[in-house]
Scaffold this motif. Sequence first.
Motif, short mmCIF file in Angstrom:
data_model
loop_
_atom_site.label_atom_id
_atom_site.label_comp_id
_atom_site.label_asym_id
_atom_site.label_seq_id
_atom_site.Cartn_x
_atom_site.Cartn_y
_atom_site.Cartn_z
N ALA A 211 0.81 -1.22 0.00
CA ALA A 211 0.00 0.00 0.00
C ALA A 211 0.85 1.26 0.00
O ALA A 211 0.31 2.37 -0.16
CB ALA A 211 -0.93 0.01 1.21
N THR A 212 2.17 1.11 0.18
CA THR A 212 3.05 2.28 0.19
C THR A 212 3.24 2.80 -1.23
O THR A 212 3.56 2.02 -2.14
CB THR A 212 4.42 1.91 0.78
OG1 THR A 212 4.25 1.34 2.07
CG2 THR A 212 5.31 3.14 0.88
N PRO A 213 3.02 4.08 -1.46
CA PRO A 213 3.17 4.62 -2.83
C PRO A 213 4.60 4.48 -3.36
O PRO A 213 5.56 4.55 -2.60
CB PRO A 213 2.79 6.10 -2.64
CG PRO A 213 2.02 6.16 -1.37
CD PRO A 213 2.57 5.09 -0.50
N ILE A 214 4.69 4.25 -4.62
CA ILE A 214 5.94 4.23 -5.41
C ILE A 214 6.83 3.04 -5.06
O ILE A 214 7.18 2.22 -5.92
CB ILE A 214 6.72 5.55 -5.28
CG1 ILE A 214 5.84 6.74 -5.70
CG2 ILE A 214 8.02 5.50 -6.10
CD1 ILE A 214 6.49 8.10 -5.49
N VAL A 215 7.25 2.93 -3.78
CA VAL A 215 8.23 1.90 -3.41
C VAL A 215 7.57 0.66 -2.81
O VAL A 215 8.27 -0.21 -2.28
CB VAL A 215 9.26 2.47 -2.41
CG1 VAL A 215 10.04 3.60 -3.03
CG2 VAL A 215 8.56 2.94 -1.13
N GLY A 216 6.23 0.57 -2.87
CA GLY A 216 5.52 -0.51 -2.20
C GLY A 216 5.95 -1.91 -2.63
O GLY A 216 6.30 -2.76 -1.80
N GLU A 217 5.95 -2.18 -3.93
CA GLU A 217 6.31 -3.51 -4.42
C GLU A 217 7.78 -3.83 -4.12
O GLU A 217 8.11 -4.95 -3.75
CB GLU A 217 6.03 -3.61 -5.92
CG GLU A 217 4.55 -3.55 -6.28
CD GLU A 217 4.31 -3.81 -7.74
OE1 GLU A 217 5.30 -4.08 -8.48
OE2 GLU A 217 3.14 -3.74 -8.17
#
Length: 269
Positions: A211-217
């Motif tokens: 769910a963390t934007p940009i660096v989530g994956e």
Amino acid sequence: MSLKKQDDMDHNAWLKNQDLTAIETAFLTTLIWLDKRLRIVDYLELLETMYYRANLQMPKSHTEQYDLDNKFWYWYPLYSLGSLSIIAYLVAAVSGALLGFYYSPSTAGAVAQGDPTAAYDSVVMIMTDVQFGYMLRSIHSWSAQFMVAAVFLHMLRVYFTGSYKEPREVNWILGVVLISLTLLFGFSGYVLPWKQLSFWAAQIGVEMALATPIVGEWAAQLLFGGFTLGQATLVRMYILHVFVLPFVVTGLIALHVGIVWVQGIAEPH
């Protein structure tokens, strides 16, 4: 670093003229012998000078400025929370190191979801077969929980007494980092038994990372070994809990305490 040339004083002659006990004479004789070879006293004086220079640069505390000694005695027990946090950390570190002799970070043995794994079996073995194993794991668990509570209350005390203000703002930021790492310590340790609660806690962690934007994956791949839980997840949590966090947290605690030692303790404002 250079030191001034040692004086030519005859220490042995000086020692003979002193009225000293046998213990005092033995101590001073040993100190003189070592000082002639290693210049111990010179380096101690150099450290003392550096310490006082650092402290003289700091502004007076609120208590010193307004002569308020012993006016805030009811706050003083709260000033032990930082020390209690460190003691709890040391207890958790020692007990955790002993538990590490018996723990196995492996998901092997789970044919279907819900089956016991080698990690869970090793925890059960510690609790049932290892002498004092139940007590050892309980000490580790309770000291970890006590540390989280003590660090949280320590942060509250610092905030409500205004101890985060200039010139101590750097140490406040360091404290925020330490409480975050403490929570990460607790989370990684909670996953290690690899029981149902551990599994679903890790699943929540994966979902939070995604769910963390940009660096989530990228964060999910790094911390959990992918988007589904398995052996890679457990190994990563084990490495984080046993090999990475202890060194990082110990270094930051040493730095944190060192800054407090240099700046002094901030009394209630």
